[in-house]
Write an enzyme that holds these catalytic residues in place. Sequence first.
Site, PDB file in Angstrom:
ATOM      1  N   ALA A   1       0.837  -1.198   0.000  1.00  0.00           N
ATOM      2  CA  ALA A   1       0.000   0.000   0.000  1.00  0.00           C
ATOM      3  C   ALA A   1       0.866   1.240   0.000  1.00  0.00           C
ATOM      4  CB  ALA A   1      -0.901   0.002   1.226  1.00  0.00           C
ATOM      5  N   ALA A   2       0.522   2.197  -0.844  1.00  0.00           N
ATOM      6  CA  ALA A   2       1.186   3.482  -0.865  1.00  0.00           C
ATOM      7  C   ALA A   2       0.467   4.418   0.094  1.00  0.00           C
ATOM      8  CB  ALA A   2       1.181   4.053  -2.282  1.00  0.00           C
ATOM      9  N   LEU A   4      -0.634   7.501  -0.187  1.00  0.00           N
ATOM     10  CA  LEU A   4      -1.763   8.246  -0.747  1.00  0.00           C
ATOM     11  C   LEU A   4      -2.505   7.453  -1.807  1.00  0.00           C
ATOM     12  CD1 LEU A   4      -0.004  11.724  -1.128  1.00  0.00           C
ATOM     13  CD2 LEU A   4      -1.287  10.834   0.822  1.00  0.00           C
ATOM     14  N   LYS A  22      -0.348   1.964  -9.570  1.00  0.00           N
ATOM     15  CA  LYS A  22      -0.684   2.720  -8.353  1.00  0.00           C
ATOM     16  C   LYS A  22      -1.916   3.574  -8.625  1.00  0.00           C
ATOM     17  CE  LYS A  22       2.096   6.017  -6.704  1.00  0.00           C
ATOM     18  NZ  LYS A  22       3.180   6.655  -5.917  1.00  0.00           N
ATOM     19  N   ASP A 154      11.475  10.610  -0.217  1.00  0.00           N
ATOM     20  CA  ASP A 154      10.762   9.555   0.507  1.00  0.00           C
ATOM     21  C   ASP A 154      11.535   8.236   0.468  1.00  0.00           C
ATOM     22  OD1 ASP A 154       8.727   8.556   2.040  1.00  0.00           O
ATOM     23  OD2 ASP A 154       7.348   8.202   0.375  1.00  0.00           O
TER      24      ASP A 154
END
Length: 602
Positions: A1-2, A4, A22, A154
């Site tokens: 899971a990302a 956002l 995504k 990130d």
Amino acid sequence: AASLGQVYRARLKSSGQEVAVKVQRPDIMTQIALDMYLIRDIVAPTLKRFFTLNTDLVGVTDTWGIGFVDELDYTAEANNAKFFTESIQSTPLADVVFSPTVVDKYTTDKVLTTEWIVGERLDKSSQSDVTILTSIAMNSYLTMLLETGVLHCDPHPGNLLRTEDGRLCILDWGMVTRIDPDLQVTLIEHMAHLTSADYAEIPRDLLLLGFIPEDKAGLIADSGVVETLAEIYGAWTKGGGAAKINVPKVVSQLQNLTATKGNLFQIPPYFAYIAKSFSVLEGIGLSNDGNYSIINECLPYVSKRLLTDKSTRTGGALSTFIFGANKTDKNRIIDYKRAEQLVSGFADYSTSASGALLGKDVSDTKVIEEQADQILELLLADEEDELTPLQEIFLEQLAKIISSSSRGVWGQIRQASGTLPSGRSVLGTLIDPIGFWRTSPAVAVSEMDKRTIETTRSLIKLLQDNSGVENISDLTGQLTNRQIVDVMSTVSRKLWTRRSSVFKTGRKLALNLIQLTADKLEEGERVTIELHTTSLEQATNDGRIHSSSNPARSRSRRLEDARRMMEKLESEENYSRPPTSSMASQALTEEQNLTVQVDRPV
């Protein structure tokens, strides 16, 4: 899971290629806007007033907010990934780090499709090359920060993968920050001062970087600021992260500083994302090595940048790094310990970037060719361009080495020719009977010459240690005759191709040598020399010249007569020096080691 969005593993029907898709979460913009409003208008002002902070917390919040909003544009994220892939190709890291290839056909502002990367998280990998890949990650982020100008913000462990072929893959390019070129150079200067432990320069760096408000500029020269920062940075350099730092002591030092100087420091808004990126990298490094030092890990890239960058400001940082406090001295000589740091760091960067430590099969001849290219690129001046800072320093120091070494060799030749009873060398007397040039600064060996020669010996040993080659036979012994011929042919061809650069570099070196000689003569100070004369105990009276290495034992009758005459005269109660006493004194001085000071030439 990302964070956002949600990532899915899929397969393209048209080609069967595995891809990562995504998809942005619904209504995520509304959630981000509400969170940023609360932080910006309520939390940030409250914290600033309560802790009386200099930091512009609202500005920091705005910077974060811009990043979050930009991260929602998947088309921009795709462009960021493409930019990294393209820009890294022009660096030595091209073969060891990459980003996933974007599938443009299936990418929109809310859906991003890239190739699926098979790999494992860098922080959870048990492979033996994780330490090397961590170093590659640091060099990659420094390249982004200080070279390409677009920094991936990130780098959490899930976004740094070790691929099956041992390369580093960086995922998730939605959150990036762009670095201004002037800020890049200031950061390079700051990192050079950190890695070379020039802590006296740190307060000025912090002012230029915005960590100290301009209205506090008058306080940064105080010794208390320098000493406190030096101790904090020194502890950080030793490695181990915050766990190895005496945090209560640091807090106490900063509190004492605040009590005497006021609230001195602030965090500039642009630094928020930079701090996020490199703190995560430090955490990954510490997970693999408890003594990991992020400052020391910056040394390879900083060394490479200082040696290859052509800007004047970076040249100033290079001078500071290798000369220290003597960087503006006309008689400056390379500081060996600093040069050792620089050469070792550059060697580490070259080895890491080349992939040699990742088990790549690189032939000996290929390594030699690449090193030859690297050396020629660094040291030979381009015909149409100005000399780089490194080339200027190299030619300046090479001229000093040649000048000092030639005087040293001349002194050795004179000494080897034998010594006359007067204390002068045979060769020196034949060439310069009057002795005018004996103490001339143009030919006499000075203390600076001795230091230069000693530093040169140390630097040669340093280069041998870093290359692993003690002499040419060590290198050629690993090559076949055919490979040796190929290498010589390749190097000769490279030199011929760069012949105009060779001539330009040679002309500049000749000019430096002429200028050095002119400066020596202009100084006009005759040096003090010590004559190691040959006493009559060491000279035979056979009419021949004898080398000082095999002195004879017989004494001169004239010297013995002069000695007796002096003793008799000194024993007389009413001493009056007769004319002959000057001859006796002269005879005695010929036996002893005398220090002769020749006045400034007229």
